[in-house]
Structures are given as C-alpha cells and as structure tokens.
Design a protein around this motif. Structure first.
Motif, PDB file in Angstrom:
ATOM      1  N   VAL A   1       0.848  -1.196   0.000  1.00  0.00           N
ATOM      2  CA  VAL A   1       0.000   0.000   0.000  1.00  0.00           C
ATOM      3  C   VAL A   1       0.878   1.240   0.000  1.00  0.00           C
ATOM      4  O   VAL A   1       1.808   1.364   0.795  1.00  0.00           O
ATOM      5  CB  VAL A   1      -0.914   0.025   1.251  1.00  0.00           C
ATOM      6  N   GLY A   2       0.564   2.164  -0.903  1.00  0.00           N
ATOM      7  CA  GLY A   2       1.215   3.467  -0.935  1.00  0.00           C
ATOM      8  C   GLY A   2       0.217   4.528  -0.510  1.00  0.00           C
ATOM      9  O   GLY A   2      -0.929   4.510  -0.956  1.00  0.00           O
ATOM     10  N   LEU A   3       0.634   5.431   0.350  1.00  0.00           N
ATOM     11  CA  LEU A   3      -0.241   6.498   0.821  1.00  0.00           C
ATOM     12  C   LEU A   3      -0.043   7.770  -0.003  1.00  0.00           C
ATOM     13  O   LEU A   3       1.047   8.031  -0.510  1.00  0.00           O
ATOM     14  CB  LEU A   3       0.032   6.798   2.297  1.00  0.00           C
TER      15      LEU A   3
ATOM     16  N   GLU B   1      -8.964  -9.497   8.529  1.00  0.00           N
ATOM     17  CA  GLU B   1      -8.248 -10.258   7.498  1.00  0.00           C
ATOM     18  C   GLU B   1      -6.755  -9.960   7.502  1.00  0.00           C
ATOM     19  O   GLU B   1      -5.955 -10.734   7.002  1.00  0.00           O
ATOM     20  CB  GLU B   1      -8.809  -9.922   6.105  1.00  0.00           C
ATOM     21  N   VAL B   2      -6.380  -8.803   8.039  1.00  0.00           N
ATOM     22  CA  VAL B   2      -4.979  -8.377   8.062  1.00  0.00           C
ATOM     23  C   VAL B   2      -4.302  -9.002   9.283  1.00  0.00           C
ATOM     24  O   VAL B   2      -4.609  -8.656  10.417  1.00  0.00           O
ATOM     25  CB  VAL B   2      -4.859  -6.843   8.101  1.00  0.00           C
TER      26      VAL B   2
ATOM     27  N   ASP C   1      -4.945   3.006  12.094  1.00  0.00           N
ATOM     28  CA  ASP C   1      -6.128   2.645  12.880  1.00  0.00           C
ATOM     29  C   ASP C   1      -7.115   1.834  12.051  1.00  0.00           C
ATOM     30  O   ASP C   1      -7.677   0.848  12.531  1.00  0.00           O
ATOM     31  CB  ASP C   1      -6.823   3.897  13.421  1.00  0.00           C
ATOM     32  N   ALA C   2      -7.315   2.242  10.801  1.00  0.00           N
ATOM     33  CA  ALA C   2      -8.264   1.547   9.929  1.00  0.00           C
ATOM     34  C   ALA C   2      -7.789   0.130   9.613  1.00  0.00           C
ATOM     35  O   ALA C   2      -8.576  -0.822   9.652  1.00  0.00           O
ATOM     36  CB  ALA C   2      -8.472   2.347   8.649  1.00  0.00           C
ATOM     37  N   VAL C   3      -6.511  -0.029   9.311  1.00  0.00           N
ATOM     38  CA  VAL C   3      -5.967  -1.343   8.971  1.00  0.00           C
ATOM     39  C   VAL C   3      -5.989  -2.268  10.189  1.00  0.00           C
ATOM     40  O   VAL C   3      -6.281  -3.456  10.069  1.00  0.00           O
ATOM     41  CB  VAL C   3      -4.522  -1.208   8.411  1.00  0.00           C
TER      42      VAL C   3
ATOM     43  N   LEU D   1     -10.379  -2.223   1.604  1.00  0.00           N
ATOM     44  CA  LEU D   1      -9.066  -1.585   1.565  1.00  0.00           C
ATOM     45  C   LEU D   1      -9.063  -0.289   0.759  1.00  0.00           C
ATOM     46  O   LEU D   1      -8.592   0.740   1.241  1.00  0.00           O
ATOM     47  CB  LEU D   1      -8.034  -2.571   1.019  1.00  0.00           C
ATOM     48  N   THR D   2      -9.577  -0.335  -0.446  1.00  0.00           N
ATOM     49  CA  THR D   2      -9.556   0.848  -1.312  1.00  0.00           C
ATOM     50  C   THR D   2     -10.224   2.068  -0.675  1.00  0.00           C
ATOM     51  O   THR D   2      -9.704   3.181  -0.819  1.00  0.00           O
ATOM     52  CB  THR D   2     -10.199   0.521  -2.672  1.00  0.00           C
ATOM     53  N   PRO D   3     -11.340   1.919   0.036  1.00  0.00           N
ATOM     54  CA  PRO D   3     -11.966   3.103   0.644  1.00  0.00           C
ATOM     55  C   PRO D   3     -11.233   3.693   1.850  1.00  0.00           C
ATOM     56  O   PRO D   3     -11.622   4.755   2.332  1.00  0.00           O
ATOM     57  CB  PRO D   3     -13.350   2.591   1.092  1.00  0.00           C
TER      58      PRO D   3
END
Length: 103
Positions: free
Chosen positions: A21-23, A43-44, A36-38, A76-78
């Motif tokens: 993932v790139g921010l 699943e992670v 926090d979201a991840v 993930l995308t959102p």
C-alpha cells in the motif's frame, strides 16, 4: 495470554496474500488514520511500515479469490489516504515460523 497455532487452510483460509500500500500523504494524522483503519480489519494478520516503493506491507488471509476482490474493493480501497495498492497471491508457503533465532 495463550496462543494457538492453527493451520490457516484447515481453518478455511485458502488464500494468503501480501498487499503493498502506498499512501497519498505522509503527515502524522494521515498515517494514524490509515494505521487505525488497517488494525480494525480482521483479514490483516500483519502490517509493516516499509522503506522503498510502497509505504506498508499487509499480510492478509482470505477464504478465496472472491473474498480477495471484496476485501480490496470494499474494505481496503476506501481507507483514508490510499494512493495505490498492489496485491501478490502466495502460491506456496515455503517456510513459516514463529521461533526467534535465539542462541
């Protein structure tokens, strides 16, 4: 606490993936929102902050390819601040260990 080592395939998780993932932005608040979201995604299994082309590497388990599509598209995308995602599906796990190389 106690930890049980469970065979992921026996538990119904046939798919093991590494998701890079790139921010978009790297400010403190942006990074904390992403982390926090991840952390909230069951699943992670692991999330690592990296140097190099991508910012984070996620180790993800899923039951099948349809679940992978739903995970990437709907979960993930959102997430806030994501610029790019690259997913690699593990064909074979050659070595997996929890033992530290002590001594």
């Amino acid at each position: 606490r106690y930890v049980a080592l469970v065979d992921r395939e026996q538990a119904g998780f046939d798919l093991l993936c590494f998701v890079s993932v790139g921010l978009r932005a790297h400010g403190h608040d942006d990074v904390e929102r992403f982390r926090d979201a991840v952390t909230a995604l069951p699943e992670v299994l692991e999330c690592h902050h990296l140097t190099g082309q991508f910012d984070y590497q996620l180790k993800v388990v899923l039951p099948d390819r349809r679940a992978l599509e739903r995970f990437v598209v709907e979960k993930l995308t959102p997430l806030p601040g994501i610029a790019r995602i690259q997913t690699s599906v593990v064909v074979r796990e050659v070595k997996r260990s929890t033992a530290l190389p002590i001594g």
